[in-house]
Design an enzyme around this catalytic site. Sequence first.
Site, mmCIF file in Angstrom:
data_model
loop_
_atom_site.group_PDB
_atom_site.id
_atom_site.type_symbol
_atom_site.label_atom_id
_atom_site.label_comp_id
_atom_site.label_asym_id
_atom_site.label_seq_id
_atom_site.Cartn_x
_atom_site.Cartn_y
_atom_site.Cartn_z
ATOM 1 N N THR A 176 -35.727 49.739 -19.066
ATOM 2 C CA THR A 176 -36.748 49.892 -19.906
ATOM 3 C C THR A 176 -36.226 49.810 -21.277
ATOM 4 O OG1 THR A 176 -38.670 49.078 -20.703
ATOM 5 C CG2 THR A 176 -38.292 51.888 -20.239
ATOM 6 N N SER A 189 -35.191 55.290 -17.527
ATOM 7 C CA SER A 189 -35.804 54.024 -17.234
ATOM 8 C C SER A 189 -34.867 52.860 -17.206
ATOM 9 C CB SER A 189 -36.727 53.867 -17.141
ATOM 10 O OG SER A 189 -37.283 52.305 -17.125
ATOM 11 N N ASP A 220 -47.718 69.707 -10.357
ATOM 12 C CA ASP A 220 -48.373 68.580 -10.912
ATOM 13 C C ASP A 220 -50.004 68.718 -10.882
ATOM 14 O OD1 ASP A 220 -47.609 65.266 -9.692
ATOM 15 O OD2 ASP A 220 -49.490 65.648 -10.228
ATOM 16 N N PHE A 231 -40.594 64.466 -13.023
ATOM 17 C CA PHE A 231 -40.547 63.488 -13.061
ATOM 18 C C PHE A 231 -42.694 63.604 -13.743
ATOM 19 C CE2 PHE A 231 -38.450 64.033 -8.988
ATOM 20 C CZ PHE A 231 -37.244 62.965 -9.473
ATOM 21 N N TYR A 291 -44.782 53.525 -24.266
ATOM 22 C CA TYR A 291 -44.087 53.876 -22.544
ATOM 23 C C TYR A 291 -42.592 53.783 -22.489
ATOM 24 C CZ TYR A 291 -42.343 53.999 -18.052
ATOM 25 O OH TYR A 291 -41.131 54.389 -17.294
ATOM 26 N N LYS A 309 -40.042 56.754 -23.272
ATOM 27 C CA LYS A 309 -38.127 57.549 -22.311
ATOM 28 C C LYS A 309 -37.094 57.015 -23.454
ATOM 29 C CE LYS A 309 -40.287 57.193 -18.620
ATOM 30 N NZ LYS A 309 -39.723 59.002 -18.033
ATOM 31 N N ASN A 368 -47.013 46.522 -10.339
ATOM 32 C CA ASN A 368 -45.796 46.428 -9.768
ATOM 33 C C ASN A 368 -45.551 45.724 -8.518
ATOM 34 O OD1 ASN A 368 -45.233 49.408 -11.135
ATOM 35 N ND2 ASN A 368 -44.002 48.151 -12.080
ATOM 36 N N LEU A 369 -44.563 44.491 -8.475
ATOM 37 C CA LEU A 369 -44.233 43.672 -7.789
ATOM 38 C C LEU A 369 -44.142 43.813 -6.091
ATOM 39 C CD1 LEU A 369 -43.598 40.106 -6.746
ATOM 40 C CD2 LEU A 369 -41.332 40.898 -6.534
ATOM 41 N N PHE A 411 -33.420 51.772 -12.606
ATOM 42 C CA PHE A 411 -34.062 50.178 -12.617
ATOM 43 C C PHE A 411 -35.174 50.100 -11.429
ATOM 44 C CE2 PHE A 411 -30.700 47.860 -15.043
ATOM 45 C CZ PHE A 411 -29.731 49.349 -15.446
HETATM 46 P P1 NAD Z 1 -45.909 58.604 -10.179
HETATM 47 O O1 NAD Z 1 -46.874 58.301 -11.318
HETATM 48 O O2 NAD Z 1 -46.161 57.953 -9.482
HETATM 49 O O3 NAD Z 1 -46.042 60.059 -10.839
HETATM 50 C C1 NAD Z 1 -46.001 60.748 -11.437
HETATM 51 C C2 NAD Z 1 -46.772 62.443 -11.502
HETATM 52 O O4 NAD Z 1 -46.176 63.192 -12.939
HETATM 53 C C3 NAD Z 1 -48.282 62.128 -10.755
HETATM 54 O O5 NAD Z 1 -48.051 62.375 -9.728
HETATM 55 C C4 NAD Z 1 -48.927 62.393 -11.526
HETATM 56 O O6 NAD Z 1 -50.066 63.294 -11.493
HETATM 57 C C5 NAD Z 1 -47.612 63.535 -12.799
HETATM 58 N N1 NAD Z 1 -47.912 64.240 -13.372
HETATM 59 C C6 NAD Z 1 -48.168 63.299 -14.878
HETATM 60 N N2 NAD Z 1 -48.763 63.475 -16.003
HETATM 61 C C7 NAD Z 1 -49.056 65.162 -15.390
HETATM 62 C C8 NAD Z 1 -48.852 66.739 -16.637
HETATM 63 N N3 NAD Z 1 -49.639 66.123 -17.724
HETATM 64 N N4 NAD Z 1 -48.813 67.638 -15.926
HETATM 65 C C9 NAD Z 1 -48.581 67.557 -14.084
HETATM 66 N N5 NAD Z 1 -48.574 66.566 -14.137
HETATM 67 C C10 NAD Z 1 -48.376 64.629 -14.404
HETATM 68 O O7 NAD Z 1 -44.837 57.426 -11.659
HETATM 69 P P2 NAD Z 1 -43.536 57.272 -10.485
HETATM 70 O O8 NAD Z 1 -43.311 55.495 -9.785
HETATM 71 O O9 NAD Z 1 -42.993 58.951 -8.974
HETATM 72 O O10 NAD Z 1 -41.949 58.011 -11.878
HETATM 73 C C11 NAD Z 1 -41.934 58.984 -11.581
HETATM 74 C C12 NAD Z 1 -41.075 59.753 -13.250
HETATM 75 O O11 NAD Z 1 -40.148 58.136 -13.128
HETATM 76 C C13 NAD Z 1 -41.749 58.721 -14.102
HETATM 77 O O12 NAD Z 1 -41.042 60.077 -15.611
HETATM 78 C C14 NAD Z 1 -41.609 57.441 -15.000
HETATM 79 O O13 NAD Z 1 -41.802 57.178 -16.325
HETATM 80 C C15 NAD Z 1 -40.297 57.263 -14.529
HETATM 81 N N6 NAD Z 1 -39.832 56.035 -13.672
HETATM 82 C C16 NAD Z 1 -40.270 55.489 -13.270
HETATM 83 C C17 NAD Z 1 -40.141 54.127 -12.945
HETATM 84 C C18 NAD Z 1 -40.665 53.053 -11.389
HETATM 85 O O14 NAD Z 1 -41.043 52.180 -11.605
HETATM 86 N N7 NAD Z 1 -41.954 53.952 -10.326
HETATM 87 C C19 NAD Z 1 -39.289 53.361 -13.104
HETATM 88 C C20 NAD Z 1 -38.048 54.431 -14.184
HETATM 89 C C21 NAD Z 1 -39.015 55.374 -14.536
HETATM 90 C C1 WQD Z 2 -40.651 42.562 -11.367
HETATM 91 C C2 WQD Z 2 -40.801 41.130 -11.127
HETATM 92 C C3 WQD Z 2 -42.839 39.999 -12.423
HETATM 93 C C4 WQD Z 2 -46.301 41.544 -10.376
HETATM 94 C C5 WQD Z 2 -41.319 47.423 -14.802
HETATM 95 C C6 WQD Z 2 -41.717 48.202 -16.048
HETATM 96 C C7 WQD Z 2 -40.514 48.744 -16.106
HETATM 97 C C8 WQD Z 2 -40.304 49.879 -14.986
HETATM 98 C C9 WQD Z 2 -40.155 49.459 -14.201
HETATM 99 C C10 WQD Z 2 -41.127 52.184 -15.342
HETATM 100 C C11 WQD Z 2 -40.987 41.027 -12.618
HETATM 101 C C12 WQD Z 2 -42.903 39.999 -11.305
HETATM 102 C C13 WQD Z 2 -45.077 41.238 -10.675
HETATM 103 C C14 WQD Z 2 -46.648 40.158 -10.039
HETATM 104 C C15 WQD Z 2 -44.555 39.002 -10.434
HETATM 105 N N1 WQD Z 2 -40.615 51.160 -15.018
HETATM 106 N N2 WQD Z 2 -43.885 40.474 -10.594
HETATM 107 N N3 WQD Z 2 -46.291 39.149 -9.658
HETATM 108 O O1 WQD Z 2 -41.405 44.583 -14.675
HETATM 109 O O2 WQD Z 2 -39.474 44.692 -13.772
HETATM 110 O O3 WQD Z 2 -40.765 47.184 -14.983
HETATM 111 O O4 WQD Z 2 -41.914 48.727 -13.658
HETATM 112 O O5 WQD Z 2 -39.528 52.506 -16.264
HETATM 113 O O6 WQD Z 2 -40.752 49.802 -17.084
HETATM 114 O O7 WQD Z 2 -42.552 47.820 -17.236
HETATM 115 O O8 WQD Z 2 -41.207 45.782 -12.475
HETATM 116 O O9 WQD Z 2 -42.670 45.099 -10.644
HETATM 117 O O10 WQD Z 2 -43.490 44.790 -12.651
HETATM 118 O O11 WQD Z 2 -42.093 43.376 -12.046
HETATM 119 O O12 WQD Z 2 -44.010 37.575 -10.608
HETATM 120 O O13 WQD Z 2 -48.014 40.346 -9.556
HETATM 121 O O14 WQD Z 2 -41.808 40.663 -10.539
HETATM 122 O O15 WQD Z 2 -42.904 38.791 -12.999
HETATM 123 O O16 WQD Z 2 -40.259 39.157 -12.611
HETATM 124 P P1 WQD Z 2 -40.927 46.029 -14.028
HETATM 125 P P2 WQD Z 2 -42.235 44.737 -11.648
#
Ligand code: NAD
Ligand code: WQD
Length: 338
Positions: free
Chosen positions: A127, A125, A31, A81, A150, A154, A200-201, A179
């Site tokens: 997404t 994701s 990390d 990740f 972003y 993916k 995020n929510l 999700f």
């Molecule tokens: P996060 O930011 O908490 O974790 C990512 C970690 O990667 C962080 O600790 C960051 O410091 C590290 N990192 C980033 N760039 C780096 C680099 N160049 N070298 C080394 N370390 C690096 O995010 P998360 O929510 O744990 O997400 C993890 C993965 O899941 C990501 O790929 C994200 O796109 C994907 N994802 C997350 C969500 C979500 O809602 N959290 C949803 C779908 C997909």
């Molecule tokens: C959830 C719901 C908002 C904040 C995002 C990324 C997606 C994925 C997950 C990584 C929505 C509503 C939110 C607020 C609200 N990440 N909301 N008030 O939009 O599904 O997805 O995170 O891949 O790529 O786009 O998640 O938590 O932002 O929103 O009403 O202050 O909550 O409109 O309906 P989302 P979210």
Amino acid sequence: MKILVTGGLGYIGSHTVVELQNEGYDVVIIDNLQNSSIEVLEGVTKITGVKPLFEELDLRDKSKVHTFFKKHRDITGVIHFAASKAVGESVEQPLHYYENNINTLVYVLQELSKLEEQNFIFSSSCTVYGQADELPIDENAPIKLAASPYGNTKQIGEEIIKDACKVDADLNAIALRYFNPIGAHSSACIGELPLGVPQNLVPFITQSAIGLRGELQVFGNDYPTPDGTCIRDYIHVVDLAKAHVVALQRLLTKKNLTNYETFNLGTGKGSSVLEVIQSFEKVSNQKLNYKIADRRAGDVISAYADTTKANTILGWKTELTLEDAMSSAWKWEQNIRK
Ligand code: NAD
Ligand code: WQD
């Protein structure tokens, strides 16, 4: 067995490290701490009693990635990740996102191809589906034009892995399409740590309830859904973490495996924004300060997973509820603000 977890100090990565250690795997984390803190390592150690190996390293530095893999030739699997994940920021800094999410993926895959065991899990994701035409969404749903850089990383990431698998039969890869991950470990030793104002929510809800933020804005209540607010599939991060362990086991045992596979990871159930708020109010026993605001640009109306493929092929299903997730998120928020 030694497993590399890139981004292992992040939100989902740290919970996955715990589940890997619980199953007896040795973990080495990479990390660069760009979106996490070194204290997470202590949180993980407190839960499992074993401190994982940690290398502070930026995966954008190709030569350092090379040196790392030379030192750790005994890695039997990689869970990748590490990435930047803020949708809005990606619109403002697209090149940073392409560099951090695509270059790093390519460097890791290049080094992986030199190892004897080439098992790779990628964080994708939901997404990639955009606003799906049919609900629930299964893995064959069309991939829609990405709404942000972003999201594009993916989609491109999945294509890169698929192409690499086509020409290298030794490379086995799984892309997991998450999700909406929420919640925290039940110990409240690790959880989500958003920098600045949460987009995020759920982290906004808990920060608002603890008094760090003002009222929550509910983005739109005029959508074509039962209560007018958007619907998502909120999955407990511990259930999500466990899915990585079973996906890894599938790669390691190579039973009936095609060398590139995708799986949806969700609960299969959609919840509206108002239902999430109600769940929070119930578990925290307090009213949340919120108001209905305008729609947020780019939001899809409704997205929830068909999880049949993960249920049948991985033999995985979620065990925790929305209330479990909200309650753990609240406990975590209270713990870090003590
Ligand atoms: P996060 O930011 O908490 O974790 C990512 C970690 O990667 C962080 O600790 C960051 O410091 C590290 N990192 C980033 N760039 C780096 C680099 N160049 N070298 C080394 N370390 C690096 O995010 P998360 O929510 O744990 O997400 C993890 C993965 O899941 C990501 O790929 C994200 O796109 C994907 N994802 C997350 C969500 C979500 O809602 N959290 C949803 C779908 C997909
Ligand atoms: C959830 C719901 C908002 C904040 C995002 C990324 C997606 C994925 C997950 C990584 C929505 C509503 C939110 C607020 C609200 N990440 N909301 N008030 O939009 O599904 O997805 O995170 O891949 O790529 O786009 O998640 O938590 O932002 O929103 O009403 O202050 O909550 O409109 O309906 P989302 P979210």
